[in-house]
Design a protein around this motif. Structure first.
Motif, PDB file in Angstrom:
ATOM      1  N   ALA A   1      -4.672   4.354  -4.631  1.00 52.12           N
ATOM      2  CA  ALA A   1      -4.855   4.601  -6.233  1.00 52.12           C
ATOM      3  C   ALA A   1      -4.604   5.125  -6.568  1.00 52.12           C
ATOM      4  CB  ALA A   1      -6.842   3.601  -6.075  1.00 52.12           C
ATOM      5  N   ALA A   2      -5.025   6.218  -6.051  1.00 45.56           N
ATOM      6  CA  ALA A   2      -4.724   7.781  -7.394  1.00 45.56           C
ATOM      7  C   ALA A   2      -3.586   7.813  -8.281  1.00 45.56           C
ATOM      8  CB  ALA A   2      -5.227   8.619  -7.225  1.00 45.56           C
ATOM      9  N   THR A   3      -2.414   6.822  -6.889  1.00 42.96           N
ATOM     10  CA  THR A   3      -0.954   7.350  -7.654  1.00 42.96           C
ATOM     11  C   THR A   3      -0.324   6.017  -8.006  1.00 42.96           C
ATOM     12  OG1 THR A   3      -0.705   7.327  -4.857  1.00 42.96           O
ATOM     13  CG2 THR A   3      -1.251   9.434  -6.156  1.00 42.96           C
ATOM     14  N   LYS A   4      -1.071   4.833  -7.872  1.00 44.70           N
ATOM     15  CA  LYS A   4      -0.775   3.807  -8.008  1.00 44.70           C
ATOM     16  C   LYS A   4       0.528   4.106  -9.468  1.00 44.70           C
ATOM     17  CE  LYS A   4      -1.436  -1.116  -9.172  1.00 44.70           C
ATOM     18  NZ  LYS A   4      -1.806  -1.788  -9.718  1.00 44.70           N
ATOM     19  N   LEU A   5       1.791   2.733  -8.902  1.00 45.85           N
ATOM     20  CA  LEU A   5       1.871   2.985 -10.002  1.00 45.85           C
ATOM     21  C   LEU A   5       2.713   4.466 -10.459  1.00 45.85           C
ATOM     22  CD1 LEU A   5       0.690   0.604 -12.951  1.00 45.85           C
ATOM     23  CD2 LEU A   5       2.837  -0.291 -10.830  1.00 45.85           C
ATOM     24  N   VAL A   6       2.893   5.232  -9.312  1.00 46.96           N
ATOM     25  CA  VAL A   6       4.462   6.630  -9.006  1.00 46.96           C
ATOM     26  C   VAL A   6       5.070   6.773  -8.402  1.00 46.96           C
ATOM     27  CG1 VAL A   6       3.927   9.249  -9.066  1.00 46.96           C
ATOM     28  CG2 VAL A   6       1.913   7.898  -9.828  1.00 46.96           C
ATOM     29  N   SER A   7       6.285   6.342  -8.844  1.00 47.26           N
ATOM     30  CA  SER A   7       7.424   5.798  -8.083  1.00 47.26           C
ATOM     31  C   SER A   7       7.904   6.460  -6.990  1.00 47.26           C
ATOM     32  CB  SER A   7       8.486   6.391  -8.490  1.00 47.26           C
ATOM     33  OG  SER A   7       8.828   7.528  -8.716  1.00 47.26           O
ATOM     34  N   GLY A   8       7.278   6.121  -5.705  1.00 46.90           N
ATOM     35  CA  GLY A   8       7.417   7.116  -4.377  1.00 46.90           C
ATOM     36  C   GLY A   8       6.266   7.132  -4.123  1.00 46.90           C
ATOM     37  N   SER A   9       5.388   7.230  -4.358  1.00 44.49           N
ATOM     38  CA  SER A   9       3.627   8.258  -3.882  1.00 44.49           C
ATOM     39  C   SER A   9       3.626   7.282  -2.961  1.00 44.49           C
ATOM     40  CB  SER A   9       2.588   7.166  -4.814  1.00 44.49           C
ATOM     41  OG  SER A   9       2.787   5.882  -4.985  1.00 44.49           O
ATOM     42  N   ARG A  10       4.070   5.841  -2.118  1.00 45.67           N
ATOM     43  CA  ARG A  10       3.435   5.031  -0.547  1.00 45.67           C
ATOM     44  C   ARG A  10       4.244   6.078   0.313  1.00 45.67           C
ATOM     45  NH1 ARG A  10       3.509   1.529  -4.228  1.00 45.67           N
ATOM     46  NH2 ARG A  10       1.941   0.727  -5.115  1.00 45.67           N
ATOM     47  N   TRP A  11       5.398   6.620  -0.162  1.00 41.48           N
ATOM     48  CA  TRP A  11       6.032   7.343   0.826  1.00 41.48           C
ATOM     49  C   TRP A  11       5.676   8.634   1.573  1.00 41.48           C
ATOM     50  CZ3 TRP A  11       9.053   4.901   4.254  1.00 41.48           C
ATOM     51  CH2 TRP A  11       9.625   3.672   3.687  1.00 41.48           C
ATOM     52  N   TRP A  12       5.071   9.004   0.226  1.00 36.22           N
ATOM     53  CA  TRP A  12       4.630  10.014   0.429  1.00 36.22           C
ATOM     54  C   TRP A  12       3.288  10.483   0.945  1.00 36.22           C
ATOM     55  CZ3 TRP A  12       6.268  15.299  -0.614  1.00 36.22           C
ATOM     56  CH2 TRP A  12       6.985  15.609  -1.689  1.00 36.22           C
ATOM     57  N   ILE A  13       2.422   9.611   0.610  1.00 38.06           N
ATOM     58  CA  ILE A  13       1.077   9.157   1.665  1.00 38.06           C
ATOM     59  C   ILE A  13       1.846   9.063   3.220  1.00 38.06           C
ATOM     60  CG2 ILE A  13      -0.840   7.644   1.693  1.00 38.06           C
ATOM     61  CD1 ILE A  13      -1.338   8.974  -1.011  1.00 38.06           C
ATOM     62  N   ALA A  14       2.813   7.907   3.135  1.00 35.04           N
ATOM     63  CA  ALA A  14       2.678   8.157   4.546  1.00 35.04           C
ATOM     64  C   ALA A  14       3.002   9.287   5.573  1.00 35.04           C
ATOM     65  CB  ALA A  14       3.755   6.657   4.069  1.00 35.04           C
ATOM     66  N   GLY A  15       4.178  10.011   4.657  1.00 39.26           N
ATOM     67  CA  GLY A  15       4.377  11.034   5.078  1.00 39.26           C
ATOM     68  C   GLY A  15       2.752  11.813   5.539  1.00 39.26           C
ATOM     69  N   GLY A  16       2.090  11.930   4.593  1.00 37.83           N
ATOM     70  CA  GLY A  16       1.117  12.798   4.767  1.00 37.83           C
ATOM     71  C   GLY A  16       0.210  12.705   6.401  1.00 37.83           C
ATOM     72  N   VAL A  17       0.042  10.796   5.990  1.00 36.54           N
ATOM     73  CA  VAL A  17      -0.528  10.631   7.592  1.00 36.54           C
ATOM     74  C   VAL A  17       0.347  10.920   8.911  1.00 36.54           C
ATOM     75  CG1 VAL A  17      -0.541   7.710   8.566  1.00 36.54           C
ATOM     76  CG2 VAL A  17      -1.109   8.424   5.879  1.00 36.54           C
ATOM     77  N   ALA A  18       1.930  10.358   8.891  1.00 35.04           N
ATOM     78  CA  ALA A  18       2.343  10.760   9.960  1.00 35.04           C
ATOM     79  C   ALA A  18       2.559  12.225   9.662  1.00 35.04           C
ATOM     80  CB  ALA A  18       4.458  10.651   9.501  1.00 35.04           C
ATOM     81  N   GLY A  19       2.584  12.810   9.576  1.00 35.37           N
ATOM     82  CA  GLY A  19       2.306  14.557   9.365  1.00 35.37           C
ATOM     83  C   GLY A  19       0.401  14.974   9.858  1.00 35.37           C
ATOM     84  N   GLY A  20      -0.146  14.375   9.729  1.00 33.98           N
ATOM     85  CA  GLY A  20      -1.632  14.553  10.607  1.00 33.98           C
ATOM     86  C   GLY A  20      -1.422  14.427  11.808  1.00 33.98           C
TER      87      GLY A  20
END
Lengths: 115, 277
Positions: free
Chosen positions: B24-43
């Motif tokens: 939610a904090a990064t909503k409307l920042v392009s590519g944010s979902r990918w970064w977060i998904a990357g964080g989950v995958a890394g975790g």
């Protein structure tokens, strides 16, 4: 822009370091032994001295991992299979406190009695 | 099956909340979902590694490697959260102006996104190793119950994802002009919560004995292991029996982050700052 980002990071780091400022200390505490073998703790009741910090050494004789946990004592630590770990416990008031294997929470239970 | 579901769900619950807030904090920042998904995958990848080397990690630091590792990754997450907050305070105005005008996604957001990906990774990693070891135990035990336990675990993971979704959709209902203020506030509390948990791990490792007395016991009001207790634990750092050090670290972090964020937002309003960009 880059400079600003660096100063933000520096400020963030300083805050975090300040807020977790730590002082190392060695400790000579009584250690009590508990073994997990099959589906039970041995001993299943542990008598400890009240009002003093202590340690519990947990030996897991099973191949399967366990998690030694006690909400009463604020302890939670993984115990890999055929492995042993140590946890520090804060001083406790006299009383009876439950601990368990969180992976088999309702089946594998033991108690600490602080006197 | 229900047992496995509950165990796994309880472990992924906290990470689920954190992911929802950061999405939610990064909503409307392009590519944010990918970064977060990357964080989950890394975790997740880190969790499997950590589970594999759990014994070795445990042997570090005279047997307190697990605690020190937790304290360390939490401290890193705190730094990243603070960085994100300050970045948002500095750029919030432009961001809002851009959104009003274009209503589209904002391009320049990669820096705090990397920081948030790390926070997500840490949140997943901390509980993920437990899930990985628990599931490894199931596989090891084999037998008839195997499929049922595995199903339960997968259902638990799915429920964790639902927590993320619910948190996210709940937060993005907030009108856009307030959303960033709300998420900045949430992240400030998240940072204070993680800082005090980091301090608690240092205490558990026996590395800090300063202010170790229990500050209070509110377990009779709100059990930390109850559903609400867990939500409060993650979001505002509720602890039913915190040490005095935990309370101090919590307050210092909360006030410091609030003050820094406020000062940065003020600084960002000056024309020079806008021009230098």
């Amino acid at each position: 822009m880059l400079k600003w980002n660096k100063s933000i990071l520096a400020a963030a780091t300083a805050t975090a370091i300040l807020s977790t400022a730590a002082f190392a200390s060695a400790s000579d505490m009584t250690t009590y032994d508990v073994t997990i073998d099959g589906a039970q703790f041995t001993p299943s009741e542990l008598k400890v001295k009240a009002g003093e910090p202590f340690r519990i050494k947990v030996t897991n004789k099973n191949k399967a991992p366990a998690e030694f946990e006690s909400s009463d004592l604020d302890v939670e630590k993984l115990v890999p299979g055929t492995f042993d770990i140590v946890v520090n416990v804060r001083p406790q008031e006299p009383g009876k406190y439950e601990f368990f294997d969180d992976f088999r929470k309702n089946d594998v239970i033991g108690y600490i009695i602080a006197e | 099956m229900l047992g496995a579901l509950i165990i796994v769900f309880r472990e992924v619950f906290e990470a689920g909340l954190v992911v929802g807030i950061l999405l939610a904090a990064t909503k409307l920042v392009s590519g944010s979902r990918w970064w977060i998904a990357g964080g989950v995958a890394g975790g997740v990848a880190g969790s499997v590694l950590l589970a594999f080397f759990a014994g070795a990690v445990s042997r570090w630091a005279d047997g307190f490697g697990q605690e020190l590792f937790d304290a360390g990754v939490l401290a890193v997450a705190v730094v990243m959260l603070i960085w994100h907050n300050l970045w948002m305070a500095h750029h919030g105005r432009e961001l809002a102006a851009h959104l009003m005008k274009a209503g589209s996604e904002v391009e320049d957001g990669s820096r705090p996104l990397a920081a948030l990906a790390i926070v997500v990774g840490v949140a997943v990693l901390r509980e993920g190793a437990e899930v990985a070891l628990f599931m490894y135990g199931i596989v090891l035990a084999g037998g008839e119950s195997w499929t049922s336990l595995a199903l339960g675990s997968v259902a638990g993971l799915a429920l964790g994802a639902c927590v993320s979704a619910l948190t996210y959709f709940g937060l993005v209902k907030i009108p856009m002009r307030h959303l960033f203020s709300v998420t900045t506030l949430l992240i400030t509390f998240l940072a204070a919560a993680m800082a005090s948990q980091s301090a608690a791990f240092l205490e558990k490792a026996g590395k800090v004995s300063w202010l170790s007395a229990t500050a209070w016991d509110t377990s009779w009001i709100l059990d930390e292991n109850s559903m609400l207790g867990r939500v409060m634990h993650t979001m505002i750092g509720y602890a039913q029996r915190p040490s005095e050090l935990q309370v101090l670290v919590y307050l210092v972090t909360l006030l410091a982050v609030a003050a820094l964020t406020f000062a940065t937002a003020r600084h960002a309003k000056t024309p020079q700052a806008a021009a230098s960009r």
